[in-house]
Scaffold this active site. Structure first.
Site, PDB file in Angstrom:
ATOM      1  CG  ASP A 114      -1.691   1.208   1.424  1.00 13.58           C
ATOM      2  OD1 ASP A 114      -2.396   1.582   0.475  1.00 13.58           O
ATOM      3  OD2 ASP A 114      -1.616   1.830   2.509  1.00 13.58           O
ATOM      4  CG  LEU A 115       1.629   5.707  -1.888  1.00 13.08           C
ATOM      5  CD1 LEU A 115       3.101   5.491  -2.182  1.00 13.08           C
ATOM      6  CD2 LEU A 115       0.985   6.517  -3.021  1.00 13.08           C
ATOM      7  CG  ASP A 116      -1.778   7.508   0.472  1.00 10.95           C
ATOM      8  OD1 ASP A 116      -0.886   8.324   0.211  1.00 10.95           O
ATOM      9  OD2 ASP A 116      -2.748   7.295  -0.280  1.00 10.95           O
TER      10      ASP A 116
ATOM     11  CB  THR B 209       0.529  10.710   1.841  1.00 15.20           C
ATOM     12  OG1 THR B 209       0.523   9.296   1.781  1.00 15.20           O
ATOM     13  CG2 THR B 209       1.561  11.290   0.921  1.00 15.20           C
TER      14      THR B 209
ATOM     15  CB  SER C 109      -1.998   2.768  -3.825  1.00  8.79           C
ATOM     16  OG  SER C 109      -2.560   3.996  -3.433  1.00  8.79           O
ATOM     17  CB  ALA C 110      -7.440   3.370  -2.806  1.00  8.82           C
TER      18      ALA C 110
ATOM     19  CE  LYS D 127      -5.644  -0.985  -1.122  1.00  7.41           C
ATOM     20  NZ  LYS D 127      -4.479  -0.295  -0.554  1.00  7.41           N
TER      21      LYS D 127
ATOM     22  CD  GLU E  84      -3.571  -1.797   2.909  1.00  9.96           C
ATOM     23  OE1 GLU E  84      -3.675  -0.938   3.796  1.00  9.96           O
ATOM     24  OE2 GLU E  84      -3.891  -1.598   1.740  1.00  9.96           O
ATOM     25  CG  ASP E  85      -1.875   2.586   6.419  1.00 10.01           C
ATOM     26  OD1 ASP E  85      -2.277   2.168   5.307  1.00 10.01           O
ATOM     27  OD2 ASP E  85      -2.066   3.743   6.801  1.00 10.01           O
TER      28      ASP E  85
ATOM     29  CE  LYS F  18      -4.825   6.495   9.101  1.00 16.31           C
ATOM     30  NZ  LYS F  18      -4.005   6.064  10.222  1.00 16.31           N
TER      31      LYS F  18
HETATM   32  C1  BG6 Z   1      -5.620   5.717  -0.084  1.00 16.79           C
HETATM   33  C2  BG6 Z   1      -5.709   6.520   1.183  1.00 16.79           C
HETATM   34  O1  BG6 Z   1      -4.337   5.236  -0.244  1.00 16.79           O
HETATM   35  O2  BG6 Z   1      -5.961   6.511  -1.216  1.00 16.79           O
HETATM   36  C3  BG6 Z   1      -7.094   7.141   1.309  1.00 16.79           C
HETATM   37  O3  BG6 Z   1      -5.461   5.687   2.298  1.00 16.79           O
HETATM   38  C4  BG6 Z   1      -7.383   7.963   0.064  1.00 16.79           C
HETATM   39  O4  BG6 Z   1      -7.125   7.938   2.468  1.00 16.79           O
HETATM   40  C5  BG6 Z   1      -7.272   7.086  -1.179  1.00 16.79           C
HETATM   41  O5  BG6 Z   1      -8.700   8.522   0.130  1.00 16.79           O
HETATM   42  C6  BG6 Z   1      -7.522   7.861  -2.482  1.00 16.79           C
HETATM   43  O6  BG6 Z   1      -6.481   8.771  -2.684  1.00 16.79           O
HETATM   44  P1  BG6 Z   1      -6.466   9.907  -3.784  1.00 16.79           P
HETATM   45  O7  BG6 Z   1      -5.034  10.363  -3.790  1.00 16.79           O
HETATM   46  O8  BG6 Z   1      -6.869   9.292  -5.091  1.00 16.79           O
HETATM   47  O9  BG6 Z   1      -7.444  10.958  -3.347  1.00 16.79           O
HETATM   48 MG    MG Z   2      -2.708   3.206   3.530  1.00 16.41          MG
END
Ligand code: BG6
Ligand code: MG
Length: 213
Positions: free
Chosen positions: A13-15, A21, A118-119, A149, A173-174, A49
């Protein structure tokens, strides 16, 4: 030898796992809630999240007890993203979480294939800003998947693009939603963060720095 010594693929996962972030997402959503006149707490933020931008907005609307048209929802999600972009434009390698780059390099040196799951629709931009984009063999982000997710789509696609079976991979994953997504995809999942929140993970560590050897 531990399980991590035998894996062929690692999906990150990224964030909140690789980069710091999560705090910027929180600040931008909080600003939106304040504009509407209600408080948005860090505990509320846990529900956001890992989930997509639009789903996050729907959760905020629900917390505030608001009703918005589809057009207003799109406008507000865009507004939040503009604030979020202002934060992430300032990012550099110092916002990589401790051990993130070292662990990616260590896995690569062992021949493990690496994917992003990542989402976020801002994922590639962020990976480039912090200087780790070239370490990934596959990038599955919010521009490539349609189901957020906890749906397993993002991790199923990640394993597929790496050419590996879910049983050969590990997810990092967090978020609770991300842990559910990994389990549904049949991938062993390591939670990054608080064990009380991430109780469904197969194992929980405080950060990737705990895994660097
Ligand atoms: C996820 C975050 O990685 O990405 C969420 O944990 C976030 O908090 C989602 O809403 C979507 O991100 P973005 O950058 O497309 O708005
Ligand atoms: Mg995350």
């Amino acid at each position: 030898m531990g399980l991590l010594d035998n894996i062929k693929g690692a999906l990150f996962d990224l964030d909140g796992v690789l980069v710091d972030t999560a705090k910027y997402h929180y600040l931008a959503w909080k600003r939106l809630a304040e504009q509407w006149g209600f408080e948005f707490t860090e505990a509320d933020n846990e529900r956001l999240k890992g989930v997509s931008r639009m789903r996050s907005l729907e959760i905020i609307i629900e917390i505030g007890g608001l009703t918005l048209s589809e057009e207003e929802k799109l406008r507000k999600a865009e507004e939040k993203n503009e604030w979020y972009l202002q934060y992430i434009h300032q990012m550099d390698h110092s916002e990589l979480l401790p051990g993130a780059k070292e662990y990616l390099l260590q896995l690569k040196a062992k021949g493990v294939r690496i994917a992003l799951g990542s989402a976020s629709k801002n994922a590639v931009f962020i990976l480039e800003k912090v200087g780790i984009a070239d370490l990934f063999d596959a990038i599955i982000d919010g521009t490539k998947v349609s189901k957020a997710k906890p749906d397993p789509e993002v991790f199923e696609a990640g394993c597929r693009e790496l050419g590996l079976k879910p049983s050969e991979c590990v997810v990092f994953e967090d978020a609770e939603a991300g842990i559910k997504a990994a389990i549904a995809a049949g991938v062993y999942v390591i939670g990054i963060g608080n064990p009380a929140i991430l109780s469904e993970a197969n194992r929980v560590v405080g950060g990737l720095n705990d895994l660097v050897s």
